[in-house]
Design an enzyme around this catalytic site. Structure first.
Site, PDB file in Angstrom:
ATOM      1  N   SER A 122     -12.633   3.386   8.880  1.00 42.92           N
ATOM      2  CA  SER A 122     -11.638   3.341  10.072  1.00 42.92           C
ATOM      3  C   SER A 122     -12.290   3.755  11.408  1.00 42.92           C
ATOM      4  O   SER A 122     -13.451   3.522  11.588  1.00 42.92           O
ATOM      5  CB  SER A 122     -10.437   4.046   9.343  1.00 42.92           C
ATOM      6  OG  SER A 122      -9.251   3.856  10.419  1.00 42.92           O
TER       7      SER A 122
ATOM      8  N   ARG B 275       3.699   9.541  11.689  1.00 38.92           N
ATOM      9  CA  ARG B 275       3.060   9.430  10.393  1.00 38.92           C
ATOM     10  C   ARG B 275       3.614   8.629   9.401  1.00 38.92           C
ATOM     11  O   ARG B 275       2.815   7.857   8.825  1.00 38.92           O
ATOM     12  CB  ARG B 275       3.013  11.013   9.459  1.00 38.92           C
ATOM     13  CG  ARG B 275       2.416  10.800   8.529  1.00 38.92           C
ATOM     14  CD  ARG B 275       1.125  10.555   8.331  1.00 38.92           C
ATOM     15  NE  ARG B 275       0.284  10.782   7.280  1.00 38.92           N
ATOM     16  CZ  ARG B 275      -1.051  10.618   7.146  1.00 38.92           C
ATOM     17  NH1 ARG B 275      -1.833   9.836   8.115  1.00 38.92           N
ATOM     18  NH2 ARG B 275      -1.747  10.821   5.934  1.00 38.92           N
TER      19      ARG B 275
ATOM     20  N   ASP C 291      -6.393  -5.373   3.765  1.00 37.70           N
ATOM     21  CA  ASP C 291      -6.229  -4.651   4.938  1.00 37.70           C
ATOM     22  C   ASP C 291      -5.676  -5.379   6.283  1.00 37.70           C
ATOM     23  O   ASP C 291      -6.713  -6.008   6.760  1.00 37.70           O
ATOM     24  CB  ASP C 291      -7.778  -4.058   5.212  1.00 37.70           C
ATOM     25  CG  ASP C 291      -7.561  -2.851   6.317  1.00 37.70           C
ATOM     26  OD1 ASP C 291      -6.692  -2.690   7.093  1.00 37.70           O
ATOM     27  OD2 ASP C 291      -8.599  -2.161   6.499  1.00 37.70           O
TER      28      ASP C 291
ATOM     29  N   HIS D  40      -5.414  -0.847   4.198  1.00 36.31           N
ATOM     30  CA  HIS D  40      -6.255  -0.222   4.943  1.00 36.31           C
ATOM     31  C   HIS D  40      -6.729   1.126   4.235  1.00 36.31           C
ATOM     32  O   HIS D  40      -8.057   1.631   4.201  1.00 36.31           O
ATOM     33  CB  HIS D  40      -5.899   0.113   6.282  1.00 36.31           C
ATOM     34  CG  HIS D  40      -6.699   0.910   7.128  1.00 36.31           C
ATOM     35  ND1 HIS D  40      -7.893   0.464   7.644  1.00 36.31           N
ATOM     36  CD2 HIS D  40      -6.873   2.135   7.803  1.00 36.31           C
ATOM     37  CE1 HIS D  40      -8.534   1.176   8.188  1.00 36.31           C
ATOM     38  NE2 HIS D  40      -7.990   2.224   8.345  1.00 36.31           N
ATOM     39  N   ASP D  41      -5.861   1.753   3.320  1.00 40.87           N
ATOM     40  CA  ASP D  41      -6.254   3.023   2.614  1.00 40.87           C
ATOM     41  C   ASP D  41      -7.357   2.671   1.497  1.00 40.87           C
ATOM     42  O   ASP D  41      -7.709   3.690   0.825  1.00 40.87           O
ATOM     43  CB  ASP D  41      -5.065   3.612   1.880  1.00 40.87           C
ATOM     44  CG  ASP D  41      -4.272   4.604   2.911  1.00 40.87           C
ATOM     45  OD1 ASP D  41      -5.150   4.953   3.860  1.00 40.87           O
ATOM     46  OD2 ASP D  41      -3.351   5.367   2.510  1.00 40.87           O
TER      47      ASP D  41
END
Lengths: 390, 390
Positions: B168, B238, B334, B367-368
């Protein structure tokens, strides 16, 4: 070519329900007022009525040009381009010769229960106190909205509907109609919708509501008359919504990574640097001016609650209730209400032996396609509605 | 099987840069402190150094168990499951026999410039005033972060790097290293990253920043010592981030539409009804306790600014600068940093005749994945790093 024939200038009207409206929560609402518009002519047999249901941010003004055009149009975002001031949010779909053809049908559009554009909602006066409901407004379901529409049509003397149609939350209402009033709906047109919002959609809605409720100006919901309203939080909620309604390629195509300055970055946190940032700010600002935050909260909650499987034990059991012919339209790039949900509904209806038609339209704009891809929906809807009169 | 060998207990150390750090904006930072950890042993020839760069919410504690475990772990969200307290955010990738093998390499991890976990950032004292920078902290770029890492390694006496690696925003730093210091980097490992965030990602970041800056407790950035901080807005930021880091199917698989009550809906606006809502609330709460809002703003701004094409006229021109061997890894699910960007980098490097390797990993978490799919990244990274010593 875009069909430019219009229903002309229209005025929103208001109707007061004669009896209290019972709600799923066990509460009831007294003195409910419904804002509505109609287009076309009611047939003597009253068998040509189409009820059009709007989505989260819509209102009763679905077609034509508003006699009193509001400062901020419901036709915003990508759909605003080239639209005349005061045009209805689904004007491309409703009118003479259009998908919902007012030469044949009597189209009725109401502002939904909980709304902020004329129908009773959290900003309306509670008859018990004379003050706006605010935090005391009851939590609603899609079934409550449909019950309100049913009561409203009763007053108009309309028993059966040739069709109920809508996109997104509007499509949920159409499904709920078919399940709750199977003998009173000939067809339903369910566009870019679902039988139960996917968990990611539940999450987006929860975050948008958090943005509003964490704004101190929300004041627990009782901000009316205080001179303060949760505009900051509402703006964030709208920005979130806006991005989820569009596809990533649509945003890339329209804005790319272009900078506001045209040249180089300006090293600023607080000013928009990218065109897409400026666009979102603008959308947020105009939405805040035309929409009530508590209405946003209630409609968002209702649409996340909507779940035919939970309500009936299974989607199959819900499908067994339906007698209407069903048209489902989904859009390939809609990642908020992905086509899979429409396919699940189609499968359940087929399995139940019910007449159903499903169209997947390849189109790039995301969930907002139901407002943007009018030309491609038109022939599908027109063909489907042939023979829909009672 | 998960490799459970660990670098053991580690303590974060601190180093003060001897000279002011010049920034892209034309400003400079004096008295910069860098928080860092190291794992493994520096070879006498100083040719086995890997710099690991963290993403938006990380810190210097990349591997092992923190000697002083913080109350809230950087390893949160889906990655928290089964993780011991105080474990580093990339512990699955860094250690003896792991992807970044500390039996062979000397791995260095710093908290990046603008951070809030030991390296100079907006919450640090401005040497000119003795008070926290707050709104006076300069707006940063990824190149500034890399310049800080370069200055830090100078103090350690490390000139060349066997590798720079990150996911990232960490991958952006690796790319920037290769472009800015082509003679000092042998290889770069760029995971789930991009040469320029797509407009939808720019939008998400802008909305998250808006949520913080519209919180009145942000106070224009000068909230330190006031007893108030923009926790409400940070929580919303968040939550937005969290949903964009995961895929829709991952959220569906983990939470479905399950209700908190287990039974029926409770007709509430303010309480979480769905498990996914409760999960997001929890993630927001723990993040707010461990992270500084101004740091969030600055890192978010820097990662949206990052754009090798703008910086060098074109991606191709940037690729021509690079001399490092490049490993690119992207994940199929992602949607925040879609594989297409890695493919564009690969193509530019190939066209420039540079050695590059690209792996698309089919994995469901979004993405994680760069934090979760350690087992599948490990053989790719290990193989690639063979021969990366200077």
């Amino acid at each position: 070519m875009r069909n430019t024939r219009s229903v002309g200038t229209v005025e929103t009207r208001y109707l007061d329900l004669p009896a209290p409206l019972p709600l799923d929560s066990g509460r009831e609402l007294r003195g409910v007022r419904v804002a509505y518009e109609t287009y076309g002519t009611l047939a003597p047999a009253r068998d040509n009525v189409i009820l059009v249901c709007h989505a989260l941010s819509g209102d009763a003004h679905a077609a034509g040009i508003a006699a009193t055009a509001p400062a901020e149009s419901t036709r915003d975002g990508f759909a605003a381009a080239g639209s005349p001031k005061g045009i209805g949010w689904w004007d491309g779909m409703i009118g003479p010769g259009k998908a919902f053809d007012t030469d044949r049908f009597f189209v009725v559009s109401t502002n939904l229960l909980g709304g902020c554009r004329g129908t009773t909602g959290p900003s309306s006066a509670d008859p018990a106190t004379g003050r706006p409901y605010g935090k005391d407004f009851p939590v609603l379901t899609v079934a409550d909205m449909v019950r309100c529409e049913r009561a409203f049509l009763d007053v108009l003397g309309i028993e059966r509907l040739a069709a109920v149609a809508g996109g997104s939350l509007g499509g949920m209402q159409a499904l709920q109609w078919a399940v709750d009033y199977p003998d009173q709906v000939n067809t339903i047109v369910v566009i870019a919708s679902t039988h139960g919002l996917q968990p990611q959609g539940v999450a987006w809605n929860a975050i948008a509501r958090e943005a509003i409720m964490r704004d101190p100006d929300w004041q627990g919901g009782d901000y009316y008359g205080t001179g303060r309203s949760p505009d900051a939080g509402m703006g964030v909620a709208r920005m979130i919504g806006h991005v989820t309604y569009l596809s990533a390629p649509a945003l890339a195509g329209k804005f790319g990574r272009r900078l506001q300055s045209g040249g180089d970055i300006r090293y600023t946190l607080s000013e928009p640097e990218f065109e897409v940032e400026s666009y979102l700010q603008h959308q947020a600002g105009s939405f805040v001016r035309r929409f009530d935050a508590n209405t946003y909260l209630h409609l968002s909650r209702a649409l996340t609650y909507f779940d035919l499987s939970r309500e009936h034990g299974s989607l199959q059991a819900a499908a067994e209730q339906i007698r209407a012919r069903t048209l489902l339209i989904a859009f390939s790039s809609d990642w908020l209400y992905p086509p899979a949900a429409s396919e699940e509904i189609e499968e359940a209806l087929r399995k139940a032996g019910k007449p159903v038609e499903y169209h997947l339209i390849e189109a790039p704009y995301g969930h907002d396609c139901f407002l943007l891809e009018e030309a491609r929906q038109t022939p599908i809807v027109r063909e489907f509605l042939n023979g829909s009169r009672a």
